[in-house]
Design a protein around this motif. Structure first.
Motif, PDB file in Angstrom:
ATOM      1  N   PRO A  43      55.975 -64.721  53.435  1.00 14.84           N
ATOM      2  CA  PRO A  43      56.868 -64.725  54.606  1.00 14.84           C
ATOM      3  C   PRO A  43      56.694 -66.048  55.365  1.00 14.84           C
ATOM      4  O   PRO A  43      55.573 -66.531  55.494  1.00 14.84           O
ATOM      5  CB  PRO A  43      56.359 -63.540  55.440  1.00 14.84           C
ATOM      6  N   LEU A  44      57.804 -66.622  55.816  1.00 13.04           N
ATOM      7  CA  LEU A  44      57.781 -67.950  56.444  1.00 13.04           C
ATOM      8  C   LEU A  44      58.502 -67.922  57.785  1.00 13.04           C
ATOM      9  O   LEU A  44      59.421 -67.115  57.984  1.00 13.04           O
ATOM     10  CB  LEU A  44      58.508 -68.956  55.553  1.00 13.04           C
ATOM     11  N   PRO A  45      58.151 -68.854  58.677  1.00  9.28           N
ATOM     12  CA  PRO A  45      58.962 -69.038  59.889  1.00  9.28           C
ATOM     13  C   PRO A  45      60.394 -69.391  59.479  1.00  9.28           C
ATOM     14  O   PRO A  45      60.609 -69.968  58.405  1.00  9.28           O
ATOM     15  CB  PRO A  45      58.301 -70.226  60.587  1.00  9.28           C
ATOM     16  N   ALA A  46      61.353 -69.069  60.340  1.00  7.11           N
ATOM     17  CA  ALA A  46      62.769 -69.200  59.981  1.00  7.11           C
ATOM     18  C   ALA A  46      63.112 -70.571  59.383  1.00  7.11           C
ATOM     19  O   ALA A  46      63.750 -70.649  58.325  1.00  7.11           O
ATOM     20  CB  ALA A  46      63.634 -68.926  61.209  1.00  7.11           C
ATOM     21  N   ALA A  47      62.692 -71.636  60.040  1.00  7.82           N
ATOM     22  CA  ALA A  47      63.096 -72.982  59.593  1.00  7.82           C
ATOM     23  C   ALA A  47      62.573 -73.267  58.183  1.00  7.82           C
ATOM     24  O   ALA A  47      63.279 -73.843  57.345  1.00  7.82           O
ATOM     25  CB  ALA A  47      62.597 -74.042  60.564  1.00  7.82           C
ATOM     26  N   GLU A  48      61.345 -72.822  57.909  1.00  6.94           N
ATOM     27  CA  GLU A  48      60.777 -73.056  56.576  1.00  6.94           C
ATOM     28  C   GLU A  48      61.466 -72.214  55.525  1.00  6.94           C
ATOM     29  O   GLU A  48      61.701 -72.660  54.395  1.00  6.94           O
ATOM     30  CB  GLU A  48      59.270 -72.764  56.586  1.00  6.94           C
ATOM     31  N   PHE A  49      61.784 -70.976  55.892  1.00  8.57           N
ATOM     32  CA  PHE A  49      62.516 -70.116  54.960  1.00  8.57           C
ATOM     33  C   PHE A  49      63.876 -70.740  54.629  1.00  8.57           C
ATOM     34  O   PHE A  49      64.296 -70.793  53.471  1.00  8.57           O
ATOM     35  CB  PHE A  49      62.698 -68.709  55.543  1.00  8.57           C
ATOM     36  N   GLU A  50      64.552 -71.219  55.639  1.00  9.01           N
ATOM     37  CA  GLU A  50      65.893 -71.787  55.429  1.00  9.01           C
ATOM     38  C   GLU A  50      65.822 -73.031  54.539  1.00  9.01           C
ATOM     39  O   GLU A  50      66.669 -73.221  53.654  1.00  9.01           O
ATOM     40  CB  GLU A  50      66.545 -72.093  56.788  1.00  9.01           C
ATOM     41  N   ALA A  51      64.794 -73.845  54.734  1.00 11.01           N
ATOM     42  CA  ALA A  51      64.620 -75.024  53.876  1.00 11.01           C
ATOM     43  C   ALA A  51      64.376 -74.585  52.431  1.00 11.01           C
ATOM     44  O   ALA A  51      64.894 -75.187  51.484  1.00 11.01           O
ATOM     45  CB  ALA A  51      63.451 -75.873  54.386  1.00 11.01           C
ATOM     46  N   LEU A  52      63.604 -73.523  52.263  1.00  8.64           N
ATOM     47  CA  LEU A  52      63.336 -73.001  50.914  1.00  8.64           C
ATOM     48  C   LEU A  52      64.630 -72.549  50.239  1.00  8.64           C
ATOM     49  O   LEU A  52      64.848 -72.802  49.051  1.00  8.64           O
ATOM     50  CB  LEU A  52      62.343 -71.832  50.993  1.00  8.64           C
ATOM     51  N   VAL A  53      65.490 -71.888  50.997  1.00  3.56           N
ATOM     52  CA  VAL A  53      66.758 -71.411  50.432  1.00  3.56           C
ATOM     53  C   VAL A  53      67.607 -72.591  49.979  1.00  3.56           C
ATOM     54  O   VAL A  53      68.121 -72.614  48.860  1.00  3.56           O
ATOM     55  CB  VAL A  53      67.555 -70.570  51.455  1.00  3.56           C
ATOM     56  N   LEU A  54      67.739 -73.595  50.838  1.00  3.34           N
ATOM     57  CA  LEU A  54      68.574 -74.749  50.498  1.00  3.34           C
ATOM     58  C   LEU A  54      68.010 -75.458  49.267  1.00  3.34           C
ATOM     59  O   LEU A  54      68.750 -75.885  48.378  1.00  3.34           O
ATOM     60  CB  LEU A  54      68.670 -75.710  51.688  1.00  3.34           C
TER      61      LEU A  54
END
Ligand code: C2E
Ligand code: MG
Ligand code: MG
Ligand code: MG
Length: 291
Positions: A270-281
């Motif tokens: 589980p990641l903070p939102a910004a890190e999760f979003e970077a992972l998705v991109l």
């Protein structure tokens, strides 16, 4: 903060605090102290949602929101520690409402970004929260207040919750489904749900508990359970997702047995939102078409 010091003193590691020590009278006051801290923490914005990627056929299709409490003195405290206490004290009601609202805000932000737009978000709901009288209006208010779309919101329920009051459960699920909200049965196989109830409940997905995934390659019973959950989901027309996938061999076993959706440390914690979003991109590429 003497009580707090006591429960901190029993810290079992960076991420965990053990305060349910039956041998110590002090555990009681530590609980009371933690309850007070929960209340204060909620008022002071110490809670955060982390996002764990859910993946299917190599693409991230959504996330599970997992609550984190950044305690001013105790570091991160695990939800496994404070959720039960929040349930008992009733603090789960305001806390759960905050989680729903925050999750829906995130969903609405994703909807506005091309590379993130089709992501769904799963939110854990605890029994007391679900069975409160105004749970349905609360979810609808979170959707309406943020502009998030119901069909991208998934609620994770547990077997115990479903059985507490089956009629109430079915009614609430039906009301929310009318708005597109989906339902996943979390930790499946660890509780007591009967197949008869499973058939009656308007679920979308079963979640294979991580306790079966862990030894799926070495324990023939766990392998049999994992395969059976997939077969059961398939024959009931439900989707299935595995949680706690940590190794490529586990992922491969699941895929070979027709479970293509999974989440776990193998892809990401589980990641903070910004890190999760970077992972998705990074994982999906920036050109994901909007749906
Ligand atoms: P859960 O919903 O079954 O969540 C899965 C737990 O497994 C999470 O622990 C997650 O961080 C962890 N996990 C994910 N991938 C792996 C992996 O590959 N290996 C291992 N060993 N663990 C993995 P977490 O975040 O500590 O949450 C624990 C439980 O607390 C959750 O279990 C859920 O029941 C509850 N919880 C978390 N957030 C909320 C919330 O917002 N509301 C409610 N009511 N409960 C929550
Ligand atoms: Mg869950
Ligand atoms: Mg689970
Ligand atoms: Mg679990």
């Amino acid at each position: 903060r003497a009580d707090l010091a006591m429960y901190q003193a029993k810290s079992a590691g960076r991420d965990t605090l053990r305060f349910y020590d039956p041998q110590m009278q002090a555990a009681v006051s530590a609980r009371a102290a933690m309850e007070q801290d929960l209340r204060a923490g909620l008022a002071q914005g110490q809670f955060e949602l982390y996002y764990q990627a859910q993946t299917e056929q190599g693409r991230i299709t959504g996330a599970e929101a997992l609550l984190r409490w950044r305690h001013p003195q105790g570091g991160f405290i695990s939800p496994a520690q404070f959720i039960p206490l929040a349930e008992e004290s009733g603090l789960i009601l305001p806390l759960g409402e905050w989680v729903l609202k925050t999750a829906c805000e995130r969903l609405a932000l994703w909807a506005a970004q091309p590379g993130l737009a089709p992501l769904s978000l799963a939110v854990n709901v605890s029994p007391r929260q679900f069975h409160q009288a105004d749970f349905v209006p609360q979810v609808l208010a979170a959707l309406a207040g943020t502009g998030a779309e119901g069909h991208l919101l998934k609620l994770e329920l547990t077997e115990g919750l479903l059985l507490d009051d089956v009629e109430d459960t079915i009614e609430k699920m039906g009301q929310l489904r009318a708005y597109g909200v989906g339902f996943s049965l979390d930790d499946f196989g660890t509780g007591y749900s009967s197949l008869a109830y499973l058939k009656r409940l308007p679920l979308d997905q079963l979640k294979i508990d991580q306790s079966f995934v862990r030894d799926v390659l070495t324990d023939p019973n766990d392998a049999a359970i994992a395969r059976t959950v997939v077969a059961l989901a398939t024959s009931l027309g439900l989707r299935v997702i595995a949680e706690g996938v940590e190794t490529e061999a586990q992922r491969e076993f699941l895929a070979r047995n027709h479970c293509h959706a999974w989440q776990g440390f193998l892809l990401s914690p589980p990641l903070p939102a910004a890190e999760f979003e970077a992972l998705v991109l990074h994982t999906n590429g920036p050109d994901l078409p909007q749906t």
